[in-house]
Design a protein around this motif. Structure first.
Motif, PDB file in Angstrom:
ATOM      1  N   PRO A  60       0.766  -1.237   0.000  1.00 21.43           N
ATOM      2  CA  PRO A  60       0.000   0.000   0.000  1.00 21.43           C
ATOM      3  C   PRO A  60       0.805   1.300   0.000  1.00 21.43           C
ATOM      4  N   ASP A  61       1.867   1.402   0.723  1.00 18.48           N
ATOM      5  CA  ASP A  61       2.566   2.684   0.826  1.00 18.48           C
ATOM      6  C   ASP A  61       3.947   2.671   0.205  1.00 18.48           C
ATOM      7  N   GLN A  62       4.208   1.715  -0.629  1.00 22.62           N
ATOM      8  CA  GLN A  62       5.550   1.595  -1.186  1.00 22.62           C
ATOM      9  C   GLN A  62       5.471   1.471  -2.706  1.00 22.62           C
ATOM     10  N   PRO A  63       6.213   2.312  -3.422  1.00 22.39           N
ATOM     11  CA  PRO A  63       6.232   2.119  -4.879  1.00 22.39           C
ATOM     12  C   PRO A  63       6.876   0.784  -5.191  1.00 22.39           C
ATOM     13  N   GLU A  64       6.345   0.144  -6.174  1.00 22.81           N
ATOM     14  CA  GLU A  64       6.847  -1.181  -6.499  1.00 22.81           C
ATOM     15  C   GLU A  64       6.950  -1.329  -8.013  1.00 22.81           C
ATOM     16  N   PRO A  65       8.182  -1.435  -8.539  1.00 21.02           N
ATOM     17  CA  PRO A  65       8.302  -1.697  -9.976  1.00 21.02           C
ATOM     18  C   PRO A  65       7.674  -3.051 -10.309  1.00 21.02           C
TER      19      PRO A  65
END
Length: 183
Positions: A165-170
């Motif tokens: 939810p709160d983390q950008p993820e490639p």
């Protein structure tokens, strides 16, 4: 297997990433909500002749490569608007915007929408291929045809990751890496 964030280069390391990678319904809308990370940011205008070598374009690449797909879409949109008189550039930027939208949909776990966006992006990149230009290859670090293949592969026969939810993820198995001296 996805490349980790440490193996993803930065083109503009002096710029700070947003405080979150926007996912609809999970974060404040970046532009419309006063709590959004881009609230009251002024729109930029870039002449088409400078678009592929601009910091605006490179910032979109940084955002895309690091999982900020909605934000990459927003970075590239002014370039798409600037390309009104160049079909080739307009198709190229629209393809990037749709690919970024596919990244958002992958992170949301919305497979049908992700496939739709990625398929449209691939079709646009294939149209760019039919027009002679090495500018796009230099700008991407790969041919538009290769990017079309990557776009389609990203959404076929693969399990979509559970979004954090709160983390950008490639979510893509490739990076955009322009040949800066050639752009």
């Amino acid at each position: 297997m996805l490349a980790g964030p440490m193996s993803r280069p930065r083109l503009l390391p002096e710029k700070s990433f947003p405080t979150y990678a926007y996912l609809p319904g999970k974060h404040p809308h970046p532009v419309r909500d006063p709590l959004g990370h881009s609230y009251r940011n002024e729109p930029v205008t870039i002449p088409l002749a400078e678009a592929l070598g601009s910091d605006v374009f490179r910032w979109g690449i940084d955002l895309f490569n690091h999982g900020y797909y909605w934000e990459a879409h927003e970075a590239w949109e002014p370039l798409w608007h600037a390309a009104k008189r160049s079909t080739q550039h307009r198709l190229f930027f629209k393809g990037l915007i749709l690919l970024a939208a596919a990244g958002v949909k992958i992170r949301e776990g919305k497979r049908v929408a992700a496939v739709r966006h990625a398929t449209k992006a691939a079709a646009l990149f294939r149209q760019v291929v039919t027009m002679p230009s090495r500018l796009f290859e230099s700008a991407l670090g790969m041919t538009p045809a290769a990017l079309a293949e990557y776009a389609e592969a990203a959404v076929t026969s693969r399990v979509l990751p559970e979004p954090k939810p709160d983390q950008p993820e490639p979510v893509f198995d490739f990076i955009l890496a322009p040949k800066l001296e050639s752009v």
